[in-house]
Design a protein around this motif. Structure first.
Motif, PDB file in Angstrom:
ATOM      1  N   GLY A 134      17.221  32.463  41.213  1.00 35.17           N
ATOM      2  CA  GLY A 134      18.509  32.101  40.627  1.00 35.17           C
ATOM      3  C   GLY A 134      18.782  32.856  39.335  1.00 35.17           C
ATOM      4  O   GLY A 134      19.904  33.297  39.081  1.00 35.17           O
ATOM      5  N   LEU A 135      17.740  33.047  38.528  1.00 30.78           N
ATOM      6  CA  LEU A 135      17.901  33.803  37.280  1.00 30.78           C
ATOM      7  C   LEU A 135      18.272  35.263  37.574  1.00 30.78           C
ATOM      8  O   LEU A 135      19.108  35.847  36.876  1.00 30.78           O
ATOM      9  N   MET A 136      17.664  35.831  38.602  1.00 34.78           N
ATOM     10  CA  MET A 136      17.989  37.212  38.971  1.00 34.78           C
ATOM     11  C   MET A 136      19.439  37.320  39.453  1.00 34.78           C
ATOM     12  O   MET A 136      20.142  38.283  39.136  1.00 34.78           O
ATOM     13  N   VAL A 137      19.893  36.331  40.210  1.00 40.81           N
ATOM     14  CA  VAL A 137      21.290  36.333  40.665  1.00 40.81           C
ATOM     15  C   VAL A 137      22.222  36.201  39.460  1.00 40.81           C
ATOM     16  O   VAL A 137      23.290  36.828  39.420  1.00 40.81           O
ATOM     17  N   MET A 138      21.815  35.421  38.464  1.00 37.90           N
ATOM     18  CA  MET A 138      22.632  35.322  37.243  1.00 37.90           C
ATOM     19  C   MET A 138      22.812  36.696  36.604  1.00 37.90           C
ATOM     20  O   MET A 138      23.910  37.035  36.148  1.00 37.90           O
ATOM     21  N   PHE A 139      21.742  37.500  36.572  1.00 32.80           N
ATOM     22  CA  PHE A 139      21.858  38.863  36.038  1.00 32.80           C
ATOM     23  C   PHE A 139      22.863  39.681  36.844  1.00 32.80           C
ATOM     24  O   PHE A 139      23.667  40.422  36.283  1.00 32.80           O
ATOM     25  N   VAL A 140      22.807  39.556  38.156  1.00 31.24           N
ATOM     26  CA  VAL A 140      23.739  40.291  39.014  1.00 31.24           C
ATOM     27  C   VAL A 140      25.176  39.856  38.723  1.00 31.24           C
ATOM     28  O   VAL A 140      26.075  40.690  38.559  1.00 31.24           O
ATOM     29  N   ILE A 141      25.396  38.549  38.636  1.00 31.63           N
ATOM     30  CA  ILE A 141      26.742  38.022  38.361  1.00 31.63           C
ATOM     31  C   ILE A 141      27.231  38.507  37.002  1.00 31.63           C
ATOM     32  O   ILE A 141      28.392  38.923  36.855  1.00 31.63           O
ATOM     33  N   LEU A 142      26.366  38.477  35.992  1.00 22.72           N
ATOM     34  CA  LEU A 142      26.764  38.942  34.658  1.00 22.72           C
ATOM     35  C   LEU A 142      27.092  40.433  34.672  1.00 22.72           C
ATOM     36  O   LEU A 142      28.049  40.872  34.020  1.00 22.72           O
ATOM     37  N   GLY A 143      26.328  41.214  35.429  1.00 22.22           N
ATOM     38  CA  GLY A 143      26.611  42.639  35.548  1.00 22.22           C
ATOM     39  C   GLY A 143      27.938  42.893  36.244  1.00 22.22           C
ATOM     40  O   GLY A 143      28.740  43.735  35.801  1.00 22.22           O
ATOM     41  N   ARG A 144      28.194  42.153  37.302  1.00 15.78           N
ATOM     42  CA  ARG A 144      29.471  42.303  38.011  1.00 15.78           C
ATOM     43  C   ARG A 144      30.636  41.825  37.132  1.00 15.78           C
ATOM     44  O   ARG A 144      31.725  42.398  37.177  1.00 15.78           O
ATOM     45  N   ALA A 145      30.390  40.775  36.347  1.00 21.76           N
ATOM     46  CA  ALA A 145      31.440  40.279  35.445  1.00 21.76           C
ATOM     47  C   ALA A 145      31.778  41.332  34.403  1.00 21.76           C
ATOM     48  O   ALA A 145      32.957  41.519  34.058  1.00 21.76           O
ATOM     49  N   ALA A 146      30.766  42.041  33.912  1.00 24.21           N
ATOM     50  CA  ALA A 146      31.007  43.105  32.938  1.00 24.21           C
ATOM     51  C   ALA A 146      31.836  44.234  33.551  1.00 24.21           C
ATOM     52  O   ALA A 146      32.589  44.916  32.851  1.00 24.21           O
ATOM     53  N   ALA A 147      31.729  44.405  34.868  1.00 25.91           N
ATOM     54  CA  ALA A 147      32.492  45.439  35.570  1.00 25.91           C
ATOM     55  C   ALA A 147      33.872  44.940  36.000  1.00 25.91           C
ATOM     56  O   ALA A 147      34.624  45.668  36.641  1.00 25.91           O
ATOM     57  N   GLY A 148      34.194  43.682  35.669  1.00 19.77           N
ATOM     58  CA  GLY A 148      35.516  43.145  35.975  1.00 19.77           C
ATOM     59  C   GLY A 148      35.673  42.588  37.377  1.00 19.77           C
ATOM     60  O   GLY A 148      36.785  42.533  37.908  1.00 19.77           O
ATOM     61  N   ALA A 149      34.572  42.165  37.984  1.00 13.64           N
ATOM     62  CA  ALA A 149      34.619  41.705  39.379  1.00 13.64           C
ATOM     63  C   ALA A 149      35.172  40.298  39.551  1.00 13.64           C
ATOM     64  O   ALA A 149      35.516  39.924  40.665  1.00 13.64           O
ATOM     65  N   TYR A 150      35.251  39.512  38.485  1.00 16.72           N
ATOM     66  CA  TYR A 150      35.631  38.113  38.636  1.00 16.72           C
ATOM     67  C   TYR A 150      36.910  37.785  37.879  1.00 16.72           C
ATOM     68  O   TYR A 150      37.180  38.334  36.816  1.00 16.72           O
ATOM     69  N   SER A 151      37.667  36.882  38.478  1.00 19.46           N
ATOM     70  CA  SER A 151      38.925  36.421  37.877  1.00 19.46           C
ATOM     71  C   SER A 151      39.204  35.021  38.410  1.00 19.46           C
ATOM     72  O   SER A 151      38.427  34.481  39.185  1.00 19.46           O
ATOM     73  N   ALA A 152      40.333  34.464  38.015  1.00 18.26           N
ATOM     74  CA  ALA A 152      40.708  33.135  38.509  1.00 18.26           C
ATOM     75  C   ALA A 152      40.888  33.143  40.026  1.00 18.26           C
ATOM     76  O   ALA A 152      40.681  32.128  40.686  1.00 18.26           O
TER      77      ALA A 152
END
Length: 195
Positions: free
Chosen positions: A146-164
């Motif tokens: 789960g911690l590793m997936v958090m890193f992936v999500i944070l990396g994708r968030a930095a690239a603008g992958a997530y929004s409402a």
């Protein structure tokens, strides 16, 4: 009255929102993981029923074990806040809550490492030792994942992958993290509370 029956009522099409396949996938994955942990719990309780002396006397609920449990269970709330924030479109707040969840999960693993190094038995001592290390070890492995997936999500968030509108990855991580916490409640109860 007849005019009402003869009038054709046009059906108003409803806009439906499909569940993202990633969410469907995590639900299926969590189902399979629930079966895996059910097998471990079944083994634990079967072995426990066959042994007259089971739990070592120093394996009990203590302040340190309560603290690690409180930290992990609280991380479920912070992960839920991350999911809530991204659904509002607040990416910065989502990332902040994921980082807090990450730190709490890492602290939990630190406590588990301490536990492994200080218990007065090992995996080969007896059936209890084997099951203790199996249950806590596999759970810890899931926390680490789960911690590793958090890193992936944070990396994708930095690239603008997530929004409402696009947040399935965060939602999936939240479901998984809740599952990991629920499993810990079962592990904690079995190992430290049930005598």
């Amino acid at each position: 009255m007849d005019t009402l029956r003869t009038r054709a009522v046009a059906a108003v099409p409803r806009e439906t929102k499909r569940i993202p396949l990633l969410v469907v996938g995590i639900v299926l994955f969590i189902g399979s993981e629930a079966m895996f942990f059910s097998a471990l719990f079944g083994t634990y309780y079967t072995l426990r029923a066959q042994n007259t002396i089971w739990t070592p006397p120093d394996i009990k609920v203590d302040p340190l074990r309560l603290l690690e449990t409180a930290i992990l269970l609280s991380s479920s709330a912070t992960m839920q806040l991350a999911s809530h924030r991204i659904k509002q479109g607040n990416v910065a707040s989502m990332k902040r809550w994921i980082w807090i969840s990450f730190l709490m999960g890492a602290a939990f693993l630190g406590f588990e490492t301490h536990e492994w190094l200080t218990v007065p038995f090992n995996i080969g001592t007896n059936a209890y030792g084997s099951m203790f290390f199996m249950l806590t070890g596999f759970h810890g492995l899931h926390v680490f994942g789960g911690l590793m997936v958090m890193f992936v999500i944070l990396g994708r968030a930095a690239a603008g992958a997530y929004s409402a509108d696009e947040h399935a990855g965060v939602e999936v991580l939240t479901y998984y993290w809740h599952f990991v916490d629920v499993v810990w409640v079962g592990v904690f109860t079995s190992i430290f509370i049930v005598r």
